[in-house]
Design a protein around this motif. Structure first.
Motif, PDB file in Angstrom:
ATOM      1  N   LEU A  38      37.040  37.961  35.927  1.00 39.91           N
ATOM      2  CA  LEU A  38      37.070  37.717  37.370  1.00 39.91           C
ATOM      3  C   LEU A  38      36.213  38.717  38.141  1.00 39.91           C
ATOM      4  O   LEU A  38      36.187  38.665  39.372  1.00 39.91           O
ATOM      5  N   ASP A  39      35.539  39.601  37.456  1.00 41.34           N
ATOM      6  CA  ASP A  39      34.701  40.615  38.094  1.00 41.34           C
ATOM      7  C   ASP A  39      33.328  40.029  38.395  1.00 41.34           C
ATOM      8  O   ASP A  39      32.595  39.636  37.479  1.00 41.34           O
ATOM      9  N   ALA A  40      32.970  39.972  39.672  1.00 46.21           N
ATOM     10  CA  ALA A  40      31.698  39.363  40.074  1.00 46.21           C
ATOM     11  C   ALA A  40      30.481  40.088  39.509  1.00 46.21           C
ATOM     12  O   ALA A  40      29.390  39.518  39.455  1.00 46.21           O
ATOM     13  N   ALA A  99      37.110  32.722  48.042  1.00 45.68           N
ATOM     14  CA  ALA A  99      37.493  31.436  47.453  1.00 45.68           C
ATOM     15  C   ALA A  99      38.430  31.630  46.270  1.00 45.68           C
ATOM     16  O   ALA A  99      39.386  30.859  46.084  1.00 45.68           O
ATOM     17  N   LEU A 100      38.173  32.658  45.485  1.00 42.58           N
ATOM     18  CA  LEU A 100      39.013  32.913  44.313  1.00 42.58           C
ATOM     19  C   LEU A 100      40.399  33.385  44.722  1.00 42.58           C
ATOM     20  O   LEU A 100      41.413  33.002  44.125  1.00 42.58           O
ATOM     21  N   ALA A 101      40.445  34.231  45.770  1.00 48.81           N
ATOM     22  CA  ALA A 101      41.717  34.831  46.178  1.00 48.81           C
ATOM     23  C   ALA A 101      42.602  33.875  46.964  1.00 48.81           C
ATOM     24  O   ALA A 101      43.827  33.941  46.879  1.00 48.81           O
ATOM     25  N   LYS A 130      41.310  41.956  46.929  1.00 54.34           N
ATOM     26  CA  LYS A 130      41.926  40.629  46.986  1.00 54.34           C
ATOM     27  C   LYS A 130      41.901  39.904  45.647  1.00 54.34           C
ATOM     28  O   LYS A 130      42.850  39.166  45.325  1.00 54.34           O
ATOM     29  N   VAL A 131      40.837  40.096  44.848  1.00 55.91           N
ATOM     30  CA  VAL A 131      40.768  39.389  43.567  1.00 55.91           C
ATOM     31  C   VAL A 131      41.784  39.960  42.583  1.00 55.91           C
ATOM     32  O   VAL A 131      42.494  39.216  41.891  1.00 55.91           O
ATOM     33  N   ALA A 135      44.952  38.052  40.962  1.00 52.83           N
ATOM     34  CA  ALA A 135      45.208  38.007  39.521  1.00 52.83           C
ATOM     35  C   ALA A 135      46.640  38.429  39.210  1.00 52.83           C
ATOM     36  O   ALA A 135      47.313  37.817  38.367  1.00 52.83           O
ATOM     37  N   LEU A 136      47.131  39.452  39.893  1.00 51.69           N
ATOM     38  CA  LEU A 136      48.508  39.897  39.691  1.00 51.69           C
ATOM     39  C   LEU A 136      49.504  38.837  40.154  1.00 51.69           C
ATOM     40  O   LEU A 136      50.585  38.694  39.585  1.00 51.69           O
ATOM     41  N   GLU A 137      49.135  38.084  41.170  1.00 49.12           N
ATOM     42  CA  GLU A 137      50.029  37.045  41.693  1.00 49.12           C
ATOM     43  C   GLU A 137      50.233  35.902  40.699  1.00 49.12           C
ATOM     44  O   GLU A 137      51.272  35.234  40.728  1.00 49.12           O
ATOM     45  N   VAL A 138      49.248  35.681  39.818  1.00 46.88           N
ATOM     46  CA  VAL A 138      49.354  34.569  38.871  1.00 46.88           C
ATOM     47  C   VAL A 138      49.608  35.050  37.447  1.00 46.88           C
ATOM     48  O   VAL A 138      49.752  34.232  36.535  1.00 46.88           O
TER      49      VAL A 138
END
Length: 269
Positions: A38-40, A99-101, A130-131, A135-138
C-alpha cells in the motif's frame, strides 16, 4: 483469513524488508500467503527487481482499470503471491491515498481474497497517516517493526495509541501481534540499551523473540531485486531469521496450537 498490517511511524526501519521476507517464509511454511503493498513509493516492487511502476496493481483496482485476478503476481514459491501498489504517479499520490483511505476498494479486495489466502501481509507506508490507519481498520493484526535506536522508543506510545483508537472506533477485532526489533547491532551500546528497555518495560509477549540484525546482506538483496532467501543458490545464514519470525507469527496467530506444548517428546512411538 489473517490480515497483518506491518506499520511503523518512521521510514527506514526495515518494514518492507520484513514484509517481503516474512511473506516468503510464511508461504514456505505451507500457508497461502499474499504480500499486499500500500506504499505509494513502490519499495516492495523495487525490492523484487521490478522497474519503477512497471506493473499494474492497487492503483488500477482503485480506478477500475484492471481486475483483481490480472494484477496478482505469482512467485517461485507456489503458496506466495504479490500485489504491488501499481502505477502511482508521484504527482497524484495524495489522490491515490485519499481514494484508498476513504473508498470501499480495500475491504472489498480483502473480502474477495479471503477464500484463496490464509494470510495477507500488508506493507504500509511509513508514518501513521490515512493509508496506514485505513490498513489497521481492515486488518486483523498489527505487526510493528521498531528500529533499535533511541528515537524508536519515543514512537512506541504513539503507535500503541493509534492502534487503541482504531480498535475503539473502527475495528474492535484488531489485535497487536507484537513488536519486532529491527536493525539491531550488538556492537553498538545504544542499540543494546534500546533492546534492554523494550524487553524490560513491556509486558511479556509484546516484543517478539526474533530480532532482525543490521546487516549489509539486506541492502545487497534489495539491490539484486530478491528476497534474502533467494539472493543466491546457497542462502546466507541470516535468511533463517525470517523462518524464525514466521514461526513466532504463526504461534501468535494460533495460540491454541498443540505445538505450543514445550514438554519433553518421547523418541519411541
Amino acid at each position: 483469513m489473517h490480515v497483518i498490517a506491518v506499520a511503523s511511524q518512521k521510514g527506514g526501519v526495515g518494514k518492507t524488508t520484513i514484509s517481503l521476507n516474512l511473506g516468503l517464509a510464511l508461504g514456505r511454511a505451507g500457508n497461502r500467503a499474499l504480500i499486499l503493498e500500500l506504499d505509494a513509493q513502490g519499495s516492495l516492487g523495487l525490492s523484487l527487481g521490478l522497474a519503477d511502476r512497471a506493473r499494474p496493481g492497487v492503483a488500477e483496482l482503485l480506478t477500475g482499470a484492471e481486475r483483481l485476478e490480472s494484477v496478482l503476481l505469482r512467485t517461485r514459491e507456489p503458496e506466495l503471491q504479490v500485489l504491488t501498489v501499481g502505477r502511482v504517479d508521484p504527482t497524484t499520490v495524495a489522490g491515490f491515498e485519499d481514494a484508498l483511505a476513504r473508498g470501499p476498494v480495500l475491504p472489498s479486495v480483502l473480502a474477495r481474497l479471503s477464500p484463496d489466502f490464509d494470510i495477507v501481509v500488508v506493507d504500509c507506508p511509513a508514518g501513521l497517516g490515512k493509508v496506514t490507519t485505513r490498513a489497521l481498520e481492515v486488518a486483523t493484526h498489527a505487526l510493528l517493526p521498531l528500529q533499535a535506536e533511541p528515537l524508536a522508543l519515543r514512537s512506541v506510545g504513539q503507535l500503541l495509541a493509534v492502534i487503541d483508537r482504531v480498535r475503539a472506533e473502527k475495528n474492535p477485532h484488531l489485535s497487536l501481534l507484537g513488536m519486532v526489533l529491527s536493525m539491531f547491532d550488538r556492537q553498538v551500546s545504544a542499540s543494546l540499551d534500546v533492546a534492554e528497555t523494550l524487553w524490560t518495560k513491556f509486558p511479556d509477549g509484546i516484543i517478539l523473540d526474533t530480532v532482525i540484525p543490521r546487516d549489509e546482506a539486506f541492502l545487497e538483496a534489495s539491490l539484486r531485486g530478491a528476497p534474502l532467501l533467494l539472493m543466491q543458490k546457497r542462502p546466507p545464514p541470516l535468511a533463517r531469521v525470517f523462518d524464525q519470525l514466521a514461526n513466532d507469527v504463526l504461534v501468535r496467530l494460533d495460540p491454541t496450537s498443540p505445538d505450543d506444548d514445550d514438554g519433553p517428546i518421547s523418541l519411541l512411538l
